[in-house]
Design an enzyme around this catalytic site. Structure first.
Site, PDB file in Angstrom:
ATOM      1  N   ASN A   1      55.018  22.482  12.422  1.00 46.27           N
ATOM      2  CA  ASN A   1      55.115  21.940  13.850  1.00 46.27           C
ATOM      3  C   ASN A   1      54.702  20.710  14.174  1.00 46.27           C
ATOM      4  OD1 ASN A   1      55.265  24.129  15.850  1.00 46.27           O
ATOM      5  ND2 ASN A   1      53.781  25.379  15.141  1.00 46.27           N
TER       6      ASN A   1
ATOM      7  N   ARG B   1      29.475  24.148   9.072  1.00 44.31           N
ATOM      8  CA  ARG B   1      30.760  23.982   9.842  1.00 44.31           C
ATOM      9  C   ARG B   1      30.464  22.705  10.593  1.00 44.31           C
ATOM     10  NH1 ARG B   1      32.262  28.198  14.209  1.00 44.31           N
ATOM     11  NH2 ARG B   1      32.724  29.614  12.208  1.00 44.31           N
TER      12      ARG B   1
ATOM     13  N   MET C   1      43.802  25.579  10.040  1.00 39.30           N
ATOM     14  CA  MET C   1      43.069  26.795   9.945  1.00 39.30           C
ATOM     15  C   MET C   1      41.619  26.571   9.642  1.00 39.30           C
ATOM     16  SD  MET C   1      45.799  28.657  10.355  1.00 39.30           S
ATOM     17  CE  MET C   1      45.181  30.471   9.984  1.00 39.30           C
ATOM     18  N   ARG C   2      41.085  26.046  10.672  1.00 35.68           N
ATOM     19  CA  ARG C   2      39.518  26.246  10.612  1.00 35.68           C
ATOM     20  C   ARG C   2      38.904  26.318  12.172  1.00 35.68           C
ATOM     21  NH1 ARG C   2      37.423  27.350   6.318  1.00 35.68           N
ATOM     22  NH2 ARG C   2      35.636  26.364   6.858  1.00 35.68           N
TER      23      ARG C   2
ATOM     24  N   LEU D   1      37.048  25.470  14.992  1.00 38.97           N
ATOM     25  CA  LEU D   1      36.126  24.107  15.218  1.00 38.97           C
ATOM     26  C   LEU D   1      34.808  24.701  16.098  1.00 38.97           C
ATOM     27  CD1 LEU D   1      39.225  21.935  15.835  1.00 38.97           C
ATOM     28  CD2 LEU D   1      37.591  21.835  13.879  1.00 38.97           C
TER      29      LEU D   1
ATOM     30  N   ASN E   1      46.436  23.255  21.072  1.00 41.84           N
ATOM     31  CA  ASN E   1      46.530  24.083  19.831  1.00 41.84           C
ATOM     32  C   ASN E   1      47.752  24.942  20.437  1.00 41.84           C
ATOM     33  OD1 ASN E   1      46.151  25.577  17.359  1.00 41.84           O
ATOM     34  ND2 ASN E   1      45.350  27.266  18.834  1.00 41.84           N
TER      35      ASN E   1
ATOM     36  N   HIS F   1      49.162  28.916  19.617  1.00 46.20           N
ATOM     37  CA  HIS F   1      48.877  30.259  18.935  1.00 46.20           C
ATOM     38  C   HIS F   1      50.193  31.197  18.924  1.00 46.20           C
ATOM     39  CE1 HIS F   1      46.316  33.647  17.743  1.00 46.20           C
ATOM     40  NE2 HIS F   1      46.953  34.236  18.720  1.00 46.20           N
TER      41      HIS F   1
ATOM     42  N   THR G   1      39.189  25.250  23.994  1.00 44.78           N
ATOM     43  CA  THR G   1      37.872  25.525  24.512  1.00 44.78           C
ATOM     44  C   THR G   1      37.001  26.053  23.334  1.00 44.78           C
ATOM     45  OG1 THR G   1      38.246  27.777  25.306  1.00 44.78           O
ATOM     46  CG2 THR G   1      38.617  25.897  26.777  1.00 44.78           C
TER      47      THR G   1
ATOM     48  N   GLU H   1      58.334  28.077  18.326  1.00 49.65           N
ATOM     49  CA  GLU H   1      57.382  27.070  18.531  1.00 49.65           C
ATOM     50  C   GLU H   1      57.707  25.528  18.287  1.00 49.65           C
ATOM     51  OE1 GLU H   1      54.022  27.929  16.092  1.00 49.65           O
ATOM     52  OE2 GLU H   1      53.933  30.123  16.249  1.00 49.65           O
TER      53      GLU H   1
END
Length: 207
Positions: free
Chosen positions: A14, A65, A90-91, A93, A107, A109, A141, A174
């Protein structure tokens, strides 16, 4: 000229679509940096080959984190972004990080949110007997895979689909949806009222 920073964890397909569309369509924007949480993320090579600044903030080097989020934010802020784009990052936040970039953190999804947040979205859609799957671009969010929806694309679930086949079909769309949504942002065409995103020019937000 809007400044875009993109976060990836692997090949960043992407990210590649956004970089290519930004250049080809002459957006009033520039992808100024691509950051990864893994040093072997293949997308870093793509970005570097195009003269885009790259950096790695390896999450494995941080005990919490929160400490990772702080280091990541510092690396992002060096580039003074108007928009931060998560492209296969892939974390999860933390709330402080999300608040720091509120209203300028996007983002994508691979489901039609609010259906199937989290992982294994394609498998879950097939197991649920869904006839439509798809992808959603949304403002980020603190709640994972929630936030005001910018745009969605619908993809049919075929009778013989397995998880990989459906995932490939969704990902191809996407690559159309995400650059479009980012372009709308940098052109100032999005308005958010009470958690609802509208396109100021009335363009369809469902592909």
């Amino acid at each position: 000229m809007k400044r875009i920073v993109i976060l990836i964890s692997d090949r960043g397909s992407n990210m590649q679509a956004i970089v290519q569309c930004c250049a080809a369509e002459h957006w009033p924007a520039q992808v100024v940096a691509v950051l990864a949480n893994r040093p072997d993320a293949a997308g870093l090579e793509f970005a570097a080959a195009r003269g885009i600044a790259t950096a790695v903030v390896d999450h494995r080097h941080f005990p919490t984190r929160e400490s990772f989020d702080t280091a990541l934010a510092s690396a992002i802020d060096v580039h003074q972004p108007d928009l931060v784009v998560l492209a296969g990052f892939m974390r999860i936040l933390g709330e402080d990080f999300v608040r720091r970039y509120a209203g300028r953190l996007l983002n994508v999804h691979p489901s039609l949110l609010p259906a199937f947040p989290g992982l294994q979205t394609h498998r879950r859609a097939i197991e649920a007997g869904c006839k439509l799957a798809g992808a959603t671009v949304h403002f980020v969010t603190a709640a994972v895979d929630h936030g005001p929806i910018v745009a969605q694309v619908a993809v049919p679930v075929l009778a013989d689909d397995d998880e990989d086949a459906l995932a490939a079909r969704v990902l191809a769309r996407e690559h159309q949806l995400y650059p479009l949504a980012v372009r709308w942002f940098v052109e100032g065409r999005l308005r958010v009222d009470n958690g609802i995103v509208t396109h100021t020019g009335g363009d369809p937000q469902l592909l």
